[in-house]
Design an enzyme around this catalytic site. Structure first.
Site, PDB file in Angstrom:
ATOM      1  N   HIS A  23       0.821  -1.222   0.000  1.00 41.52           N
ATOM      2  CA  HIS A  23       0.000   0.000   0.000  1.00 41.52           C
ATOM      3  C   HIS A  23       0.858   1.277   0.000  1.00 41.52           C
ATOM      4  O   HIS A  23       0.762   2.142   0.858  1.00 41.52           O
ATOM      5  CB  HIS A  23      -1.104   0.008   1.076  1.00 41.52           C
ATOM      6  CG  HIS A  23      -0.687  -0.092   2.521  1.00 41.52           C
ATOM      7  ND1 HIS A  23       0.210   0.749   3.113  1.00 41.52           N
ATOM      8  CD2 HIS A  23      -1.104  -0.916   3.492  1.00 41.52           C
ATOM      9  CE1 HIS A  23       0.338   0.440   4.379  1.00 41.52           C
ATOM     10  NE2 HIS A  23      -0.428  -0.561   4.637  1.00 41.52           N
ATOM     11  N   HIS A  77      -4.503  -8.613  15.207  1.00 43.87           N
ATOM     12  CA  HIS A  77      -4.638  -7.394  14.396  1.00 43.87           C
ATOM     13  C   HIS A  77      -5.446  -7.743  13.156  1.00 43.87           C
ATOM     14  O   HIS A  77      -5.146  -8.740  12.485  1.00 43.87           O
ATOM     15  CB  HIS A  77      -3.219  -6.924  14.040  1.00 43.87           C
ATOM     16  CG  HIS A  77      -3.125  -5.677  13.227  1.00 43.87           C
ATOM     17  ND1 HIS A  77      -4.128  -4.742  13.134  1.00 43.87           N
ATOM     18  CD2 HIS A  77      -2.099  -5.205  12.448  1.00 43.87           C
ATOM     19  CE1 HIS A  77      -3.734  -3.749  12.340  1.00 43.87           C
ATOM     20  NE2 HIS A  77      -2.515  -4.011  11.915  1.00 43.87           N
ATOM     21  N   GLU A  79      -5.858  -6.115  10.284  1.00 40.85           N
ATOM     22  CA  GLU A  79      -5.467  -5.635   8.956  1.00 40.85           C
ATOM     23  C   GLU A  79      -5.258  -6.845   8.026  1.00 40.85           C
ATOM     24  O   GLU A  79      -4.744  -7.882   8.458  1.00 40.85           O
ATOM     25  CB  GLU A  79      -4.198  -4.761   9.029  1.00 40.85           C
ATOM     26  CG  GLU A  79      -3.987  -4.003   7.730  1.00 40.85           C
ATOM     27  CD  GLU A  79      -2.999  -2.844   7.830  1.00 40.85           C
ATOM     28  OE1 GLU A  79      -2.337  -2.687   8.872  1.00 40.85           O
ATOM     29  OE2 GLU A  79      -2.889  -2.094   6.833  1.00 40.85           O
ATOM     30  N   ASP A  81      -3.186  -7.953   5.923  1.00 44.60           N
ATOM     31  CA  ASP A  81      -1.925  -8.688   5.768  1.00 44.60           C
ATOM     32  C   ASP A  81      -1.751  -9.744   6.858  1.00 44.60           C
ATOM     33  O   ASP A  81      -0.898 -10.631   6.743  1.00 44.60           O
ATOM     34  CB  ASP A  81      -0.710  -7.756   5.723  1.00 44.60           C
ATOM     35  CG  ASP A  81      -0.654  -6.732   6.830  1.00 44.60           C
ATOM     36  OD1 ASP A  81      -1.726  -6.333   7.326  1.00 44.60           O
ATOM     37  OD2 ASP A  81       0.452  -6.318   7.219  1.00 44.60           O
ATOM     38  N   HIS A 144      -1.199  -1.166  15.631  1.00 45.42           N
ATOM     39  CA  HIS A 144      -1.267  -0.123  14.632  1.00 45.42           C
ATOM     40  C   HIS A 144      -2.699   0.366  14.356  1.00 45.42           C
ATOM     41  O   HIS A 144      -2.912   1.490  13.907  1.00 45.42           O
ATOM     42  CB  HIS A 144      -0.626  -0.733  13.374  1.00 45.42           C
ATOM     43  CG  HIS A 144      -0.850  -0.141  12.064  1.00 45.42           C
ATOM     44  ND1 HIS A 144      -1.108  -0.847  10.929  1.00 45.42           N
ATOM     45  CD2 HIS A 144      -0.828   1.161  11.691  1.00 45.42           C
ATOM     46  CE1 HIS A 144      -1.227  -0.049   9.903  1.00 45.42           C
ATOM     47  NE2 HIS A 144      -1.069   1.157  10.324  1.00 45.42           N
ATOM     48  N   ASP A 163       2.424  -5.873  14.480  1.00 48.20           N
ATOM     49  CA  ASP A 163       3.239  -4.961  13.671  1.00 48.20           C
ATOM     50  C   ASP A 163       4.430  -4.360  14.433  1.00 48.20           C
ATOM     51  O   ASP A 163       5.466  -4.040  13.833  1.00 48.20           O
ATOM     52  CB  ASP A 163       2.377  -3.795  13.167  1.00 48.20           C
ATOM     53  CG  ASP A 163       1.487  -4.181  12.000  1.00 48.20           C
ATOM     54  OD1 ASP A 163       1.737  -5.223  11.382  1.00 48.20           O
ATOM     55  OD2 ASP A 163       0.547  -3.424  11.717  1.00 48.20           O
ATOM     56  N   TYR A 191      10.114   0.934   8.733  1.00 45.09           N
ATOM     57  CA  TYR A 191       8.765   0.476   9.086  1.00 45.09           C
ATOM     58  C   TYR A 191       8.135   1.445  10.090  1.00 45.09           C
ATOM     59  O   TYR A 191       6.978   1.854   9.944  1.00 45.09           O
ATOM     60  CB  TYR A 191       8.838  -0.945   9.678  1.00 45.09           C
ATOM     61  CG  TYR A 191       7.484  -1.570   9.802  1.00 45.09           C
ATOM     62  CD1 TYR A 191       6.952  -2.324   8.757  1.00 45.09           C
ATOM     63  CD2 TYR A 191       6.708  -1.368  10.937  1.00 45.09           C
ATOM     64  CE1 TYR A 191       5.688  -2.868   8.853  1.00 45.09           C
ATOM     65  CE2 TYR A 191       5.448  -1.899  11.044  1.00 45.09           C
ATOM     66  CZ  TYR A 191       4.943  -2.660   9.993  1.00 45.09           C
ATOM     67  OH  TYR A 191       3.688  -3.183  10.095  1.00 45.09           O
ATOM     68  N   HIS A 222       6.006  -9.113  11.183  1.00 38.37           N
ATOM     69  CA  HIS A 222       6.792  -8.878   9.964  1.00 38.37           C
ATOM     70  C   HIS A 222       8.279  -9.007  10.306  1.00 38.37           C
ATOM     71  O   HIS A 222       8.741  -8.458  11.316  1.00 38.37           O
ATOM     72  CB  HIS A 222       6.578  -7.462   9.417  1.00 38.37           C
ATOM     73  CG  HIS A 222       5.180  -7.163   8.969  1.00 38.37           C
ATOM     74  ND1 HIS A 222       4.621  -7.714   7.845  1.00 38.37           N
ATOM     75  CD2 HIS A 222       4.230  -6.354   9.489  1.00 38.37           C
ATOM     76  CE1 HIS A 222       3.388  -7.250   7.684  1.00 38.37           C
ATOM     77  NE2 HIS A 222       3.125  -6.425   8.675  1.00 38.37           N
TER      78      HIS A 222
HETATM   79 FE1  FEO Z   1      -1.012  -3.106  10.438  1.00 36.34          FE
HETATM   80 FE2  FEO Z   1       1.058  -5.534   9.189  1.00 36.34          FE
HETATM   81  O1  FEO Z   1      -0.539  -4.628   9.464  1.00 36.34           O
END
Ligand code: FEO
Length: 413
Positions: A23, A77, A79, A81, A144, A163, A191, A222
């Site tokens: 994104h 989370h 989101e 991903d 996040h 995250d 990041y 991640h």
């Molecule tokens: Fe806030 Fe890796 O997603």
């Protein structure tokens, strides 16, 4: 291939070697979506991966256990991903209960049809025993997203931090002591700058909470898992979230016919000269270690991601643009829009730029500096068509001001 963190706790995520745009985040080193499998009397999966890679995650889980043996899937989370793969996971894990907080349930219900999912909503006081290990939870709103939380296993002092503390970095290694630490920290900083900066106040609150629990290992969603440099990444987060400056000057510019480039280079010359003078003054207040990092960036020759990464801890910034159709150059407009959204701490700054018959580019940037609440070091420096020697001298003087301001801001921290 699953990788063991500690006995019967394995990484079962997906390494995305090919992604280059997350994104708009420039993931030139790729990315990973981490997930973890805990096998005890009960079996739990922590987080999922991007939806299109869920079957790869399931294959990894299946290497270690029967899919019917999975009792829990924790969603830290929502989101996509990390939660996109939940649709496949919940379809293929017939006995799994999804564990999440109330806010997360609400978000998941907006994204997916969760009508058939068996969901247990937990609060931070809840504990789930897996046998010899316990899952505990810490809500971390806005680190996040509003529903974000950490999962913590006290018996292992192991924190699943989604995250937070992550990096976009594809590698065949899984741990921080198996890869170049400088690169990991650079990617962690990138990041932070591009994803986490707007939520720095919440990060500081989260770090206070995290300081109360012993942490032996941090397993983010991640990148590489922190097992040998936990204190280093936590200290880096303290610095970034605390808005700590380094003695760094950024000169960002865009130019039509080289005039604004000449001005940018003159600012650079003045800044470098002042930085060298600062080193020579080491018998006074400025020590050699105070030497200033001065960087020149053409905004159409670099990415927003890189600009934001360097901006995070820069103390002073010059923003330059030629005038185009009574506006600034379009990519500079993108830069300031992006930077404003990231809510960096206040910088010392000024604007500059060339124009033909009506000047506007540097004026727009000057207004932006004022509106953003940064400290304006000098009125805009302008050049009609070409910079005169007098204008270039003003630019060099501006460069000196940037270095002086950077040293001053850094000293006061
Ligand atoms: Fe806030 Fe890796 O997603």
């Amino acid at each position: 291939m699953a990788v063991e963190l500690v006995k019967n706790i394995d990484w079962v995520g997906y390494v995305d070697w090919s992604v280059r745009d997350f994104h708009s985040f420039d993931t030139f080193r790729g990315a990973t979506y981490n997930s973890y499998l805990i096998r005890d009397d009960k079996t739990a999966v922590i987080d999922s991966v991007k939806g299109q890679y869920a079957l790869r995650q399931l294959q990894q889980i299946a290497e270690k256990t029967e899919l019917s043996q999975v009792d829990y899937v924790v969603c830290n989370h929502a989101e996509p991903d990390h939660a996109g793969g939940l649709v496949s996971l919940m379809a293929h894990l017939p006995n799994a209960v999804l564990i999440c907080n109330a806010k997360c349930r609400e978000t998941l219900s907006a994204y997916f049809d969760i009508g058939n999912w068996n969901i247990q909503v937990i609060s931070p006081d809840d504990k789930i025993s897996l046998g010899s290990r316990t899952l505990t939870f810490v809500n971390t709103p806005m680190v996040h997203w509003p529903e974000s939380m950490f999962t913590y296993i006290p018996e292992e002092q192991l924190l699943f931090s989604m995250d937070a503390f992550g990096q976009h970095l594809a590698t065949s290694e899984r741990f921080d002591d198996q890869y170049d630490l400088k690169t990991i920290l650079t990617e962690a900083k990138s990041y932070y700058a591009n994803i986490v900066t707007p939520y720095s106040k919440q990060v500081l609150r989260t770090l206070e909470t995290a300081a109360k629990i012993p942490i032996n290992m941090i397993a983010p969603s991640h990148g590489l898992i922190w097992r040998s440099n936990v204190s280093q990444i936590v200290a880096a987060y303290q610095d970034w979230a605390g808005g700590r400056y380094t003695p760094k000057v950024l000169i960002l510019f865009d130019s039509m016919w080289d005039s604004t480039t000449q001005m940018a280079e003159a600012i650079l010359d003045g800044a470098v000269q002042e930085s060298n003078n600062a080193v020579q003054k080491s018998d006074n207040t400025v020590q050699k270690s105070d030497n200033v990092d001065v960087q020149l960036m053409h905004v159409r020759r670099t990415t927003l991601t890189r600009i934001a990464t360097e901006m995070l801890d820069a103390a002073a910034v010059a923003l330059g643009s030629s005038t185009l159709n009574l506006q600034m150059m379009p990519q500079m407009s993108s830069v300031i829009t992006y930077v404003r959204g990231l809510k960096f701490t206040s910088k010392a700054a000024f604007s500059f730029g060339s124009y033909g018959w009506a000047h506007a580019g540097s004026d727009h940037l000057d207004r932006w500096i004022e509106e953003t609440g940064w400290t304006r070091l000098t009125p805009p420096i302008d050049a009609k068509f070409r910079p005169t020697s007098e204008t270039l001298k003003k630019c060099r003087d501006g460069g000196r001001l940037l270095v002086q301001a950077a040293l001053e801001k850094t000293k006061s921290m």
